[in-house]
Design a protein around this motif. Structure first.
Motif, PDB file in Angstrom:
ATOM      1  N   ASP A 195     -43.240 -26.683 -20.098  1.00 53.20           N
ATOM      2  CA  ASP A 195     -44.364 -26.501 -17.885  1.00 53.20           C
ATOM      3  C   ASP A 195     -45.505 -25.305 -19.429  1.00 53.20           C
ATOM      4  N   MET A 196     -44.655 -24.420 -20.657  1.00 47.48           N
ATOM      5  CA  MET A 196     -46.278 -24.226 -21.426  1.00 47.48           C
ATOM      6  C   MET A 196     -47.107 -25.286 -21.490  1.00 47.48           C
ATOM      7  N   LEU A 197     -46.652 -26.918 -22.432  1.00 40.25           N
ATOM      8  CA  LEU A 197     -47.495 -27.481 -22.068  1.00 40.25           C
ATOM      9  C   LEU A 197     -48.519 -28.015 -21.222  1.00 40.25           C
ATOM     10  N   ASN A 198     -48.025 -27.853 -20.226  1.00 45.68           N
ATOM     11  CA  ASN A 198     -48.929 -28.251 -18.824  1.00 45.68           C
ATOM     12  C   ASN A 198     -49.276 -26.645 -18.067  1.00 45.68           C
ATOM     13  N   VAL A 199     -49.496 -26.095 -18.923  1.00 44.69           N
ATOM     14  CA  VAL A 199     -50.441 -24.631 -18.410  1.00 44.69           C
ATOM     15  C   VAL A 199     -51.326 -25.347 -19.147  1.00 44.69           C
ATOM     16  N   VAL A 231     -53.387 -36.514 -25.401  1.00 43.55           N
ATOM     17  CA  VAL A 231     -53.363 -35.568 -25.627  1.00 43.55           C
ATOM     18  C   VAL A 231     -52.388 -34.758 -25.272  1.00 43.55           C
ATOM     19  N   LEU A 232     -51.601 -34.736 -24.301  1.00 45.49           N
ATOM     20  CA  LEU A 232     -49.730 -34.531 -24.510  1.00 45.49           C
ATOM     21  C   LEU A 232     -48.809 -34.265 -25.040  1.00 45.49           C
ATOM     22  N   ALA A 233     -49.370 -35.909 -26.090  1.00 43.85           N
ATOM     23  CA  ALA A 233     -48.119 -36.434 -27.302  1.00 43.85           C
ATOM     24  C   ALA A 233     -48.581 -35.955 -27.838  1.00 43.85           C
ATOM     25  N   ASN A 234     -49.632 -35.117 -28.363  1.00 40.95           N
ATOM     26  CA  ASN A 234     -49.993 -34.901 -29.622  1.00 40.95           C
ATOM     27  C   ASN A 234     -49.622 -33.017 -29.494  1.00 40.95           C
ATOM     28  N   GLN A 245     -41.950 -24.069 -37.407  1.00 37.30           N
ATOM     29  CA  GLN A 245     -42.455 -22.809 -38.375  1.00 37.30           C
ATOM     30  C   GLN A 245     -42.220 -21.563 -37.743  1.00 37.30           C
ATOM     31  N   GLY A 246     -41.907 -20.586 -37.384  1.00 37.28           N
ATOM     32  CA  GLY A 246     -41.394 -20.496 -36.755  1.00 37.28           C
ATOM     33  C   GLY A 246     -42.115 -19.197 -35.749  1.00 37.28           C
ATOM     34  N   LYS A 247     -43.310 -19.612 -35.490  1.00 36.00           N
ATOM     35  CA  LYS A 247     -44.540 -19.152 -34.216  1.00 36.00           C
ATOM     36  C   LYS A 247     -43.631 -17.959 -32.965  1.00 36.00           C
ATOM     37  N   CYS A 248     -44.052 -17.857 -32.472  1.00 39.37           N
ATOM     38  CA  CYS A 248     -43.898 -17.715 -30.945  1.00 39.37           C
ATOM     39  C   CYS A 248     -44.465 -18.006 -30.567  1.00 39.37           C
ATOM     40  N   GLN A 249     -44.011 -17.086 -29.485  1.00 41.48           N
ATOM     41  CA  GLN A 249     -44.893 -18.628 -27.836  1.00 41.48           C
ATOM     42  C   GLN A 249     -45.815 -18.093 -27.346  1.00 41.48           C
ATOM     43  N   GLU A 250     -46.589 -17.044 -27.286  1.00 41.91           N
ATOM     44  CA  GLU A 250     -47.992 -16.664 -26.859  1.00 41.91           C
ATOM     45  C   GLU A 250     -48.621 -16.963 -28.260  1.00 41.91           C
ATOM     46  N   GLU A 251     -48.175 -16.803 -29.903  1.00 44.51           N
ATOM     47  CA  GLU A 251     -48.858 -18.020 -31.085  1.00 44.51           C
ATOM     48  C   GLU A 251     -49.354 -18.885 -30.559  1.00 44.51           C
ATOM     49  N   ARG A 252     -48.314 -19.833 -30.233  1.00 42.94           N
ATOM     50  CA  ARG A 252     -48.072 -20.680 -29.962  1.00 42.94           C
ATOM     51  C   ARG A 252     -49.957 -21.700 -28.530  1.00 42.94           C
ATOM     52  N   ILE A 253     -49.452 -20.839 -27.970  1.00 46.05           N
ATOM     53  CA  ILE A 253     -50.208 -20.901 -26.501  1.00 46.05           C
ATOM     54  C   ILE A 253     -51.642 -21.124 -27.559  1.00 46.05           C
ATOM     55  N   GLN A 254     -51.821 -20.205 -28.304  1.00 47.91           N
ATOM     56  CA  GLN A 254     -53.217 -19.963 -28.430  1.00 47.91           C
ATOM     57  C   GLN A 254     -53.914 -21.320 -29.858  1.00 47.91           C
ATOM     58  N   LEU A 255     -52.586 -21.751 -30.624  1.00 49.04           N
ATOM     59  CA  LEU A 255     -53.176 -23.009 -30.988  1.00 49.04           C
ATOM     60  C   LEU A 255     -53.364 -24.088 -30.513  1.00 49.04           C
ATOM     61  N   LEU A 256     -52.537 -24.137 -29.519  1.00 51.92           N
ATOM     62  CA  LEU A 256     -52.212 -25.723 -28.565  1.00 51.92           C
ATOM     63  C   LEU A 256     -53.546 -25.551 -28.251  1.00 51.92           C
ATOM     64  N   ARG A 257     -53.474 -24.501 -27.240  1.00 50.82           N
ATOM     65  CA  ARG A 257     -55.426 -24.479 -26.314  1.00 50.82           C
ATOM     66  C   ARG A 257     -56.539 -24.699 -27.397  1.00 50.82           C
ATOM     67  N   GLN A 258     -56.311 -24.782 -28.546  1.00 51.31           N
ATOM     68  CA  GLN A 258     -57.659 -24.558 -29.070  1.00 51.31           C
ATOM     69  C   GLN A 258     -57.457 -26.606 -29.084  1.00 51.31           C
ATOM     70  N   GLN A 263     -59.754 -31.968 -28.876  1.00 47.00           N
ATOM     71  CA  GLN A 263     -59.724 -33.435 -29.068  1.00 47.00           C
ATOM     72  C   GLN A 263     -59.765 -33.928 -27.473  1.00 47.00           C
ATOM     73  N   LEU A 264     -59.876 -33.703 -26.780  1.00 45.91           N
ATOM     74  CA  LEU A 264     -60.342 -33.752 -25.440  1.00 45.91           C
ATOM     75  C   LEU A 264     -61.793 -34.268 -25.371  1.00 45.91           C
ATOM     76  N   GLN A 265     -62.693 -33.365 -26.190  1.00 44.06           N
ATOM     77  CA  GLN A 265     -64.174 -33.189 -26.210  1.00 44.06           C
ATOM     78  C   GLN A 265     -64.261 -34.434 -27.468  1.00 44.06           C
ATOM     79  N   THR A 266     -63.253 -34.786 -28.225  1.00 38.59           N
ATOM     80  CA  THR A 266     -63.876 -36.072 -29.025  1.00 38.59           C
ATOM     81  C   THR A 266     -62.466 -37.223 -28.367  1.00 38.59           C
TER      82      THR A 266
END
Length: 281
Positions: A195-199, A231-234, A245-258, A263-266
């Motif tokens: 669901d994190m990926l869905n959001v 993009v979901l697959a990626n 890499q041990g990154k917390c969920q909050e940090e992962r969310i920021q990186l995934l949003r970027q 990728q959608l723009q590309t």
């Protein structure tokens, strides 16, 4: 403005160009169709068709159905003249005077008069019902091939997504699931990451989507566009790497949003540029 040439209809030895601006409404070359009647000067064939009162009334009905800016007042004045010997109408005059959108007329190497497929088929019937059938037959072939390609691409992206889902769940199992958790807790952990990926990608959870779409048979991912599935697959692959890499969920969310934005723009850019743009000027 650049027009996107999409394909070509082949009918009785004549190549008929098609272009689309939004990948839905297709415009077919009336100039090419008219060559069936007069190869040397197809403009006169189109003009003769547009002198007909029935043609003018048909074009007006099409515009009223699709064009809120259609100049109905100007049309009434033209309608009274249509069919008379002195009446002359050209695509350019029709487009300019009526603010019409069903036809476009441009000069240049790839120019000519194009019309929405509804109008083009009516014009082809006026020229020759037999010729119109040949056009329709090849046009349907193109649409069948197009639909098959879209279906194949969608299924391919879906399979890629499934493979990456396995990579994703393995990373969760190895790095985020302590051995003391119950099966229910483990399932919740998987669902939470999914669901994190869905959001991140869709802006909502699976439950929120179901609540908003109670009549849909599939789930949110079943209804996703091809680009979103890719993009979901990626995202699943990238999130698996971030988890390891041990990154917390909050940090992962920021990186995934970027990653989603980039990728959608590309992909949108690539989708447009797959078709050769040609100025009809």
């Amino acid at each position: 403005m650049g027009k996107i040439i999409k394909d070509t209809i082949h009918a009785k030895g004549i190549d008929i160009g098609i272009y689309t601006l939004n990948f839905e409404d297709e415009f077919i070359s009336l100039t090419d169709i008219a060559k069936y009647r007069n190869e040397d000067d197809p403009r006169f064939v189109i003009q003769n068709w547009m002198r007909n009162r029935n043609t003018i009334e048909f074009l007006s009905v099409w515009e009223e159905l699709h064009n809120p800016n259609f100049n109905r007042v100007q049309f009434e004045a033209v309608k009274n003249e249509a069919g008379l010997n002195r009446f002359v109408m050209t695509p350019t005059k029709w487009i300019t005077q009526m603010d019409a959108i069903g036809m476009t007329s441009k000069a240049g190497r790839y120019g000519g008069t194009y019309a929405h497929s509804d109008i083009a088929m009516s014009f082809a019937t006026w020229i020759s019902p037999e010729f119109q059938l040949y056009i329709m037959k090849d046009y349907r072939r193109l649409k069948t091939e197009e639909n098959s390609k879209i279906s194949l691409e969608w299924n391919l992206k879906r399979e890629i997504s499934k493979l990456n889902y396995k990579i994703h769940t393995d990373a969760i199992k190895e790095n985020l699931v302590p051995p003391e958790l119950t099966s229910v807790q483990v399932s919740y952990k998987y669902a939470s990451e999914a669901d994190m990926l869905n959001v991140v990608l869709f802006g909502k959870t699976a439950k929120q989507w179901r609540d908003e779409n109670p009549n849909e048979k599939g789930n949110m991912r079943d209804m996703a566009m091809i680009n979103q599935l890719l993009v979901l697959a990626n995202l699943e692959s990238y999130n698996a790497v971030l988890i390891k890499q041990g990154k917390c969920q909050e940090e992962r969310i920021q990186l995934l949003r970027q990653l989603v934005v980039q990728q959608l723009q590309t992909l949108e850019s690539l989708k447009i540029n797959n078709f050769p743009k040609i100025e009809l000027e």
